[in-house]
Design a protein around this motif. Sequence first.
Motif, PDB file in Angstrom:
ATOM      1  N   PRO A   1       0.828  -1.209   0.000  1.00  0.00           N
ATOM      2  CA  PRO A   1       0.000   0.000   0.000  1.00  0.00           C
ATOM      3  C   PRO A   1       0.860   1.256   0.000  1.00  0.00           C
ATOM      4  CG  PRO A   1      -0.407  -1.375   1.972  1.00  0.00           C
ATOM      5  CD  PRO A   1       0.821  -1.896   1.299  1.00  0.00           C
ATOM      6  N   GLY A   2       0.387   2.315  -0.663  1.00  0.00           N
ATOM      7  CA  GLY A   2       1.012   3.628  -0.541  1.00  0.00           C
ATOM      8  C   GLY A   2       0.769   4.132   0.872  1.00  0.00           C
ATOM      9  N   LEU A   3       1.636   5.045   1.349  1.00  0.00           N
ATOM     10  CA  LEU A   3       1.502   5.449   2.753  1.00  0.00           C
ATOM     11  C   LEU A   3       1.036   6.894   2.923  1.00  0.00           C
ATOM     12  CD1 LEU A   3       4.612   3.650   4.308  1.00  0.00           C
ATOM     13  CD2 LEU A   3       2.245   2.852   4.172  1.00  0.00           C
ATOM     14  N   ARG A   4       0.755   7.607   1.836  1.00  0.00           N
ATOM     15  CA  ARG A   4       0.243   8.977   2.026  1.00  0.00           C
ATOM     16  C   ARG A   4      -1.158   8.916   2.642  1.00  0.00           C
ATOM     17  NH1 ARG A   4       2.985  13.240  -0.183  1.00  0.00           N
ATOM     18  NH2 ARG A   4       4.951  12.567  -1.130  1.00  0.00           N
ATOM     19  N   GLN A   5      -1.415   9.797   3.592  1.00  0.00           N
ATOM     20  CA  GLN A   5      -2.680   9.871   4.347  1.00  0.00           C
ATOM     21  C   GLN A   5      -2.898   8.632   5.219  1.00  0.00           C
ATOM     22  OE1 GLN A   5      -2.774  13.145   3.552  1.00  0.00           O
ATOM     23  NE2 GLN A   5      -4.989  13.024   3.734  1.00  0.00           N
ATOM     24  N   VAL A   6      -1.857   7.836   5.453  1.00  0.00           N
ATOM     25  CA  VAL A   6      -2.056   6.549   6.125  1.00  0.00           C
ATOM     26  C   VAL A   6      -2.568   6.729   7.555  1.00  0.00           C
ATOM     27  CG1 VAL A   6       0.322   6.190   7.031  1.00  0.00           C
ATOM     28  CG2 VAL A   6      -1.062   4.229   6.338  1.00  0.00           C
ATOM     29  N   GLY A   7      -2.104   7.786   8.240  1.00  0.00           N
ATOM     30  CA  GLY A   7      -2.518   7.981   9.628  1.00  0.00           C
ATOM     31  C   GLY A   7      -3.980   8.361   9.760  1.00  0.00           C
ATOM     32  N   ARG A   8      -4.584   8.830   8.668  1.00  0.00           N
ATOM     33  CA  ARG A   8      -5.999   9.185   8.704  1.00  0.00           C
ATOM     34  C   ARG A   8      -6.883   8.017   8.299  1.00  0.00           C
ATOM     35  NH1 ARG A   8      -7.289  14.095   9.238  1.00  0.00           N
ATOM     36  NH2 ARG A   8      -9.135  13.837   7.983  1.00  0.00           N
ATOM     37  N   GLY A   9      -6.259   6.886   7.945  1.00  0.00           N
ATOM     38  CA  GLY A   9      -7.012   5.704   7.536  1.00  0.00           C
ATOM     39  C   GLY A   9      -7.074   4.680   8.659  1.00  0.00           C
ATOM     40  N   GLY A  10      -7.045   3.435   8.276  1.00  0.00           N
ATOM     41  CA  GLY A  10      -7.071   2.364   9.253  1.00  0.00           C
ATOM     42  C   GLY A  10      -8.486   1.905   9.518  1.00  0.00           C
ATOM     43  N   PRO A  11      -8.705   0.670   9.993  1.00  0.00           N
ATOM     44  CA  PRO A  11      -7.664  -0.297  10.312  1.00  0.00           C
ATOM     45  C   PRO A  11      -6.839  -0.696   9.080  1.00  0.00           C
ATOM     46  CG  PRO A  11      -9.829  -1.330  10.347  1.00  0.00           C
ATOM     47  CD  PRO A  11     -10.054   0.129  10.155  1.00  0.00           C
ATOM     48  N   TYR A  12      -5.736  -1.368   9.315  1.00  0.00           N
ATOM     49  CA  TYR A  12      -4.736  -1.563   8.270  1.00  0.00           C
ATOM     50  C   TYR A  12      -4.667  -3.002   7.742  1.00  0.00           C
ATOM     51  CZ  TYR A  12      -3.633   3.051   9.818  1.00  0.00           C
ATOM     52  OH  TYR A  12      -3.758   4.373  10.121  1.00  0.00           O
ATOM     53  N   MET A  13      -3.980  -3.126   6.623  1.00  0.00           N
ATOM     54  CA  MET A  13      -3.686  -4.391   5.917  1.00  0.00           C
ATOM     55  C   MET A  13      -4.894  -4.855   5.081  1.00  0.00           C
ATOM     56  SD  MET A  13      -0.665  -4.553   6.804  1.00  0.00           S
ATOM     57  CE  MET A  13       0.383  -3.892   8.088  1.00  0.00           C
ATOM     58  N   HIS A  14      -4.640  -5.851   4.209  1.00  0.00           N
ATOM     59  CA  HIS A  14      -5.671  -6.270   3.248  1.00  0.00           C
ATOM     60  C   HIS A  14      -6.925  -6.782   3.944  1.00  0.00           C
ATOM     61  CE1 HIS A  14      -3.846 -10.227   4.112  1.00  0.00           C
ATOM     62  NE2 HIS A  14      -5.033 -10.705   3.776  1.00  0.00           N
ATOM     63  N   ASN A  15      -6.758  -7.257   5.181  1.00  0.00           N
ATOM     64  CA  ASN A  15      -7.919  -7.802   5.885  1.00  0.00           C
ATOM     65  C   ASN A  15      -8.301  -6.953   7.096  1.00  0.00           C
ATOM     66  OD1 ASN A  15      -5.763  -8.320   7.504  1.00  0.00           O
ATOM     67  ND2 ASN A  15      -5.966 -10.548   7.469  1.00  0.00           N
ATOM     68  N   GLY A  16      -7.761  -5.748   7.190  1.00  0.00           N
ATOM     69  CA  GLY A  16      -8.121  -4.856   8.294  1.00  0.00           C
ATOM     70  C   GLY A  16      -7.795  -5.426   9.661  1.00  0.00           C
ATOM     71  N   SER A  17      -6.788  -6.305   9.731  1.00  0.00           N
ATOM     72  CA  SER A  17      -6.543  -7.039  10.977  1.00  0.00           C
ATOM     73  C   SER A  17      -5.654  -6.280  11.961  1.00  0.00           C
ATOM     74  CB  SER A  17      -5.908  -8.398  10.668  1.00  0.00           C
ATOM     75  OG  SER A  17      -4.664  -8.213  10.017  1.00  0.00           O
ATOM     76  N   VAL A  18      -5.081  -5.135  11.538  1.00  0.00           N
ATOM     77  CA  VAL A  18      -4.174  -4.398  12.415  1.00  0.00           C
ATOM     78  C   VAL A  18      -4.801  -3.021  12.698  1.00  0.00           C
ATOM     79  CG1 VAL A  18      -1.826  -3.504  12.661  1.00  0.00           C
ATOM     80  CG2 VAL A  18      -2.217  -5.630  11.396  1.00  0.00           C
ATOM     81  N   PRO A  19      -5.235  -2.791  13.958  1.00  0.00           N
ATOM     82  CA  PRO A  19      -6.071  -1.612  14.231  1.00  0.00           C
ATOM     83  C   PRO A  19      -5.391  -0.246  14.076  1.00  0.00           C
ATOM     84  CG  PRO A  19      -6.184  -3.198  16.060  1.00  0.00           C
ATOM     85  CD  PRO A  19      -5.128  -3.679  15.125  1.00  0.00           C
TER      86      PRO A  19
END
Length: 392
Positions: free
Chosen positions: A312-330
Motif C-alpha cells: 500500500p502507498g503510505l500517504r494519508q495513512v494515519g488518517r485511515g485504518g484499520p490496516y492491511m488487506h484484511n483490516g486485521s491491524v487496528p
Amino acid sequence: MIRFLLLVSMLALWAGGAPAQPLLDWTAEEIRTVRQHGPWPPPPARDPSNRVSGTPAGIALGEHLFNDPRLSGDGRMSCATCHQAGREWSDGLAKGKGAVDLDRRTPSLWNIGYLHWFGWDGAGDSLWAQSIRPLLDPREMNGGAARPGELLRSDRALACGYEKAFGEKPGPDDERLLVDTAKALAAFQATLVSPRTPFDDFRDALVAGDRERAARYPLAAQRGLKLFIGEANCNLCHLGPRFTNGEFGDIGIPFFVRPGEVDPGRLGGLARLAASPFNLLGKYNDDATGASTRRTRHVQRQHSNFGEFRVPGLRQVGRGGPYMHNGSVPTLEDVVKHYSEVSPDRLHSDGTPLVRPLGLTTEQSADLVAFLRSLDADPPPAPAPAPKSLCP
Ligand code: HEC
Ligand code: HEC
C-alpha cells in the motif's frame, strides 16, 4: 545568566514564531534517498489504454457515475458508499460491506491513477478494468452487465455526458457501455491526488539546502524517517513519491479467511487477470501502440506469489485504518509493533525474506509512527464538492 538566557529565548520566540529546534545531520546519501520520495504532487496521471483518461468530459461523467446508486442491483449502493470522500476514499471498516460481507478491506483511492496493478491481489491491470469488478460482483454492487447501458441510454443527463465524453450517443452494445462506464469512472478516480504534507515541505527544504525550513520538521519525525530509509529498510517496498513500488510483498499477515479457507493473494489475482476479458490484452484496450500491454504479457505466476498482497502507498495513512488487506491491524502503533516483532516463520513465500523482526525500542517505535503521521496532509483535505450538472 539564566534570566538573560530566558530573555533571549523569549525574544527569539517573539521575533520568529516557533522556537528553533535542531536539524539532525543528514548524509549526502540520505538526502538522495529522501529526495526520491518526491516531488509532490506529481504530474497528472494519464492512461493510454483509456481514451477518456485526463479529459474534462470523461472526468465529469465519471464523477456522476461514481456517486450513482442506480448502478447497483438494489439501487442503493454506489462506489461512494464504500469509497467515501470524507474517509480518505475508504470506509473505515476492517472489511468491506457489500451485498454481503467481503473478505478484504476497502482500499483508499488516493493516488490510484499512478499504479499499474490494482486490487490487493493485482487482479486488475488497469484502473478501468478494476472498476468493472464492483459493478458486476454479486457480493458488491451486483448491478449486472446490462445495467450501465440501460442507465446511459435512458437518463437524459447521463446520455448527454456520455456523448460529450465519447463523441457519440450511447449505442446498443451493453458490454461496450459497461467498459466505457468503467473508463469514465477511472478518469475521475485518477484525479484523486492527496495534498502536500509536512514531509513534503521537509523533503523540499532538505534538497534545497534550506536548513532553517527543514528544521521545522519535528525531531521525532526526522528520527523516524532516518529509520524508515535506513536500519528498518521500509523503503525496500514503500519507495518513491507514493511510498509504494506498486508491486507485491509478504509481511506475514495471517491469510486465513475462515477456518480451513485462505486468501491466496497474488497467486489468485494473477489467475483472475489471465481469465479476464477486460485485461489489457483484450479488445477494449484503446492504446494502439501496444506499449501498455508489456507488463501483462510478461507477468508470470510463481508459487512465491502465494500470500503476497500489493504494497500500500503510505500517504494519508494515519488518517485511515484499520490496516492491511484484511483490516486485521487496528492502529499505526500496532503496524510498527508487527514489523518489530514479526516472526520469520510467519512469512508465506519461499523467496528471500525482505522482512525480519526489527526489535525496535519504545522510542524508535514512537519515532516511526511520528514519521508515518507526517505523511498526512495538515490540515486534512476538504471533502469533495457535489458534482456539477453534466449538461446544463
Ligand atoms: C461494498 C464496498 C465497495 C463498493 C460498493 C465499491 N468498492 Fe471498490 N473496493 C472495495 C474493496 C473491498 C476493494 C478491494 C478488493 C480486492 O482487492 O479484492 C476495492 C478495490 C477497489 C479498487 C482497487 C484499489 C487499489 O488500491 O488497487 C478500485 C479502483 C475500486 N475499488 C474502485 C471502485 C469503483 C469505481 C466502484 C464503483 C463502481 C467501487 N470500487 C465500489 C469495496 C468497494
Ligand atoms: C517486503 C516489503 C515491505 C517492507 C520491507 C515493508 N512493508 Fe509495509 N507493507 C508491505 C505490504 C505488502 C503491506 C500490505 C500487507 C497486507 O495487507 O497483507 C504493507 C503494509 C504496511 C502498512 C499498512 C498500510 C495500509 O494501508 O494498510 C504500513 C503503515 C506499513 N506497511 C509501513 C511499513 C513500515 C513502517 C515498514 C518498515 C518498518 C514497512 N512497512 C516495511 C510491504 C512492505
